[in-house]
Design an enzyme around this catalytic site. Sequence first.
Site, PDB file in Angstrom:
ATOM      1  N   GLU A  91       0.772  -1.232   0.123  1.00  0.00           N
ATOM      2  CA  GLU A  91      -0.083  -0.175   0.001  1.00  0.00           C
ATOM      3  C   GLU A  91       0.717   1.284  -0.111  1.00  0.00           C
ATOM      4  OE1 GLU A  91      -4.157  -1.281   2.192  1.00  0.00           O
ATOM      5  OE2 GLU A  91      -2.474  -1.083   3.305  1.00  0.00           O
ATOM      6  N   CYS A 104       3.581   8.456   1.383  1.00  0.00           N
ATOM      7  CA  CYS A 104       4.280   7.294   2.361  1.00  0.00           C
ATOM      8  C   CYS A 104       4.208   5.948   1.557  1.00  0.00           C
ATOM      9  CB  CYS A 104       3.267   7.124   3.625  1.00  0.00           C
ATOM     10  SG  CYS A 104       3.827   5.878   4.838  1.00  0.00           S
ATOM     11  N   CYS A 111       6.081  -7.268   6.843  1.00  0.00           N
ATOM     12  CA  CYS A 111       7.124  -6.970   7.512  1.00  0.00           C
ATOM     13  C   CYS A 111       7.485  -8.130   8.515  1.00  0.00           C
ATOM     14  CB  CYS A 111       6.717  -5.647   8.325  1.00  0.00           C
ATOM     15  SG  CYS A 111       8.358  -5.055   9.214  1.00  0.00           S
ATOM     16  N   CYS A 115       6.351  -6.261  15.422  1.00  0.00           N
ATOM     17  CA  CYS A 115       5.742  -5.403  16.528  1.00  0.00           C
ATOM     18  C   CYS A 115       4.091  -5.698  16.461  1.00  0.00           C
ATOM     19  CB  CYS A 115       5.980  -3.902  15.969  1.00  0.00           C
ATOM     20  SG  CYS A 115       7.760  -3.462  15.890  1.00  0.00           S
ATOM     21  N   CYS A 118       1.297  -3.395  15.347  1.00  0.00           N
ATOM     22  CA  CYS A 118       1.271  -2.707  14.152  1.00  0.00           C
ATOM     23  C   CYS A 118       0.646  -3.788  13.081  1.00  0.00           C
ATOM     24  CB  CYS A 118       2.819  -2.591  13.633  1.00  0.00           C
ATOM     25  SG  CYS A 118       2.885  -2.407  11.651  1.00  0.00           S
ATOM     26  N   SER A 189      12.198   5.712   7.939  1.00  0.00           N
ATOM     27  CA  SER A 189      11.965   5.451   9.185  1.00  0.00           C
ATOM     28  C   SER A 189      12.491   3.916   9.575  1.00  0.00           C
ATOM     29  CB  SER A 189      10.415   5.381   9.383  1.00  0.00           C
ATOM     30  OG  SER A 189       9.899   5.242  10.606  1.00  0.00           O
ATOM     31  N   LEU A 213      10.696   4.796  18.421  1.00  0.00           N
ATOM     32  CA  LEU A 213      11.316   4.264  19.645  1.00  0.00           C
ATOM     33  C   LEU A 213      10.130   3.580  20.527  1.00  0.00           C
ATOM     34  CD1 LEU A 213      14.005   4.559  20.776  1.00  0.00           C
ATOM     35  CD2 LEU A 213      13.280   6.818  21.942  1.00  0.00           C
ATOM     36  N   CYS A 333      -0.784   5.395  10.240  1.00  0.00           N
ATOM     37  CA  CYS A 333       0.421   4.732  10.746  1.00  0.00           C
ATOM     38  C   CYS A 333       0.005   3.337  11.357  1.00  0.00           C
ATOM     39  CB  CYS A 333       0.936   5.343  11.932  1.00  0.00           C
ATOM     40  SG  CYS A 333       1.549   7.063  11.339  1.00  0.00           S
TER      41      CYS A 333
HETATM   42  N1  SAH Z   1       9.455  -0.336   9.879  1.00  0.00           N
HETATM   43  C1  SAH Z   1       9.684   1.084   9.871  1.00  0.00           C
HETATM   44  C2  SAH Z   1       8.862   1.927   8.984  1.00  0.00           C
HETATM   45  C3  SAH Z   1       7.225   1.887   9.422  1.00  0.00           C
HETATM   46  S1  SAH Z   1       6.890   3.184   9.759  1.00  0.00           S
HETATM   47  C4  SAH Z   1       9.650   1.669  11.280  1.00  0.00           C
HETATM   48  O1  SAH Z   1       9.138   0.821  12.149  1.00  0.00           O
HETATM   49  O2  SAH Z   1       9.750   2.964  11.551  1.00  0.00           O
HETATM   50  C5  SAH Z   1       5.372   3.325  10.482  1.00  0.00           C
HETATM   51  C6  SAH Z   1       5.083   3.788  11.798  1.00  0.00           C
HETATM   52  O3  SAH Z   1       3.997   3.636  12.455  1.00  0.00           O
HETATM   53  C7  SAH Z   1       6.389   3.468  12.606  1.00  0.00           C
HETATM   54  O4  SAH Z   1       6.549   4.326  13.725  1.00  0.00           O
HETATM   55  C8  SAH Z   1       5.430   2.444  13.408  1.00  0.00           C
HETATM   56  O5  SAH Z   1       6.038   2.013  14.905  1.00  0.00           O
HETATM   57  C9  SAH Z   1       4.168   3.048  13.838  1.00  0.00           C
HETATM   58  N2  SAH Z   1       3.028   2.298  14.018  1.00  0.00           N
HETATM   59  C10 SAH Z   1       2.941   0.971  13.977  1.00  0.00           C
HETATM   60  N3  SAH Z   1       1.569   0.676  14.309  1.00  0.00           N
HETATM   61  C11 SAH Z   1       1.058   1.741  14.805  1.00  0.00           C
HETATM   62  C12 SAH Z   1      -0.016   1.985  15.411  1.00  0.00           C
HETATM   63  N4  SAH Z   1      -0.962   0.881  15.568  1.00  0.00           N
HETATM   64  N5  SAH Z   1      -0.610   3.125  15.532  1.00  0.00           N
HETATM   65  C13 SAH Z   1       0.368   4.127  15.582  1.00  0.00           C
HETATM   66  N6  SAH Z   1       1.536   4.045  14.815  1.00  0.00           N
HETATM   67  C14 SAH Z   1       1.878   2.835  14.796  1.00  0.00           C
END
Ligand code: SAH
Length: 348
Positions: A91, A104, A111, A115, A118, A189, A213, A333
């Site tokens: 996407e 974006c 992935c 996490c 996510c 990122s 972080l 996100c």
């Molecule tokens: N893998 C990379 C790129 C993904 S960016 C990374 O981790 O940075 C997507 C961003 O959305 C990351 O900061 C991720 O931690 C955040 N994210 C993931 N799930 C989320 C959620 N449910 N709500 C808000 N942010 C989220």
Amino acid sequence: MLPTRTTLYDLDREAFGELLDGEPRYRLDQLWSGLYEQLSDPADITNLPKKLRERLDRELPGALRPVTESVSDSGDTVKFLWELEGGSRVETVLMLYSERATVCVSSQAGCAMACGFCATGQAGFTRHPTVGEIVEQVVRAAQRAGDRRVSNIVFMGMGEPMANLDRVWAATERIHGDIGLSARHITISTVGLVPGITALRDKPLPVNLAVSLHAANDALRDELVPINRRYPIDALIEACADYLEVKNRRVSFEWAMIDGVNDRRSDAEELAALCRRLRPSAHVNLIPLNPTPGYPTTGTPLKRVHEFRDLLEELGTNATVRQNRGTDIDAACGQLAAGQPVVLSTKS
Ligand code: SAH
């Protein structure tokens, strides 16, 4: 499985030069300007002879098959779902703001970082996209943006850019050198893959680094971001400080605020202490956790997100509360799952 065919945006200028061997030299300029300045499909680059256009169409198809396009925020957020060769999906999200237009981009189909909060992580890894599949996401979104020139690229879609860094970097060079975006307007990122941050430090362009972080002590981060067990906070902050020193580019920390989990006063204090280790300072982007099917906890209410921001500011750390876009079309996100079924978490 990696794709077997080469697609239109896989080739760099040199490779196109070889392909056009035998054509007058200016053809390459015409083609390149058509593809990357006009953002035209080969069939529409009418200063090229018809025969050549047909050959390009036949030999170098586009890589992205549109599946759906969803629109939100009165047309200001557009989410594209694409199918790649082999059936995996990615996407891309286009976000129009009054003063900028941001794309974006997905760096992977799925992935592997797992996490739990996510949606992409919940669905797992499918495959690495090629350079062309990454660049084409930007081109298609820019075509859709029309007169609103795309000004910013964020590698914040599906996937972990540092786990596909060679291709992400080749795509970044194309986005910078050919589509013409300044490195300052390109952000990569990462979940915190330390070797990737170091590799990025040694690349020539000063792109922005964002690090997801979400927790400022190892016990909590191990739980929220499992790769922390391999690259703990101390090593991560060191790599970020190093990046900032070498590149002189802002490093930002992403912090998805999870109710009762990482939004306490002690979290703000620990976070501010980490930010102070980066000179002059790291910037914090706060966003309330977006809902995903596989994670039970909800986002911190907006009022407390703002209080957390104020607390960080009192502690000397600059922080911004990010506007959330496209939550209703699962474009925000952490919500990108490309229609793949998610593995429901058993955690409570
Ligand atoms: N893998 C990379 C790129 C993904 S960016 C990374 O981790 O940075 C997507 C961003 O959305 C990351 O900061 C991720 O931690 C955040 N994210 C993931 N799930 C989320 C959620 N449910 N709500 C808000 N942010 C989220």
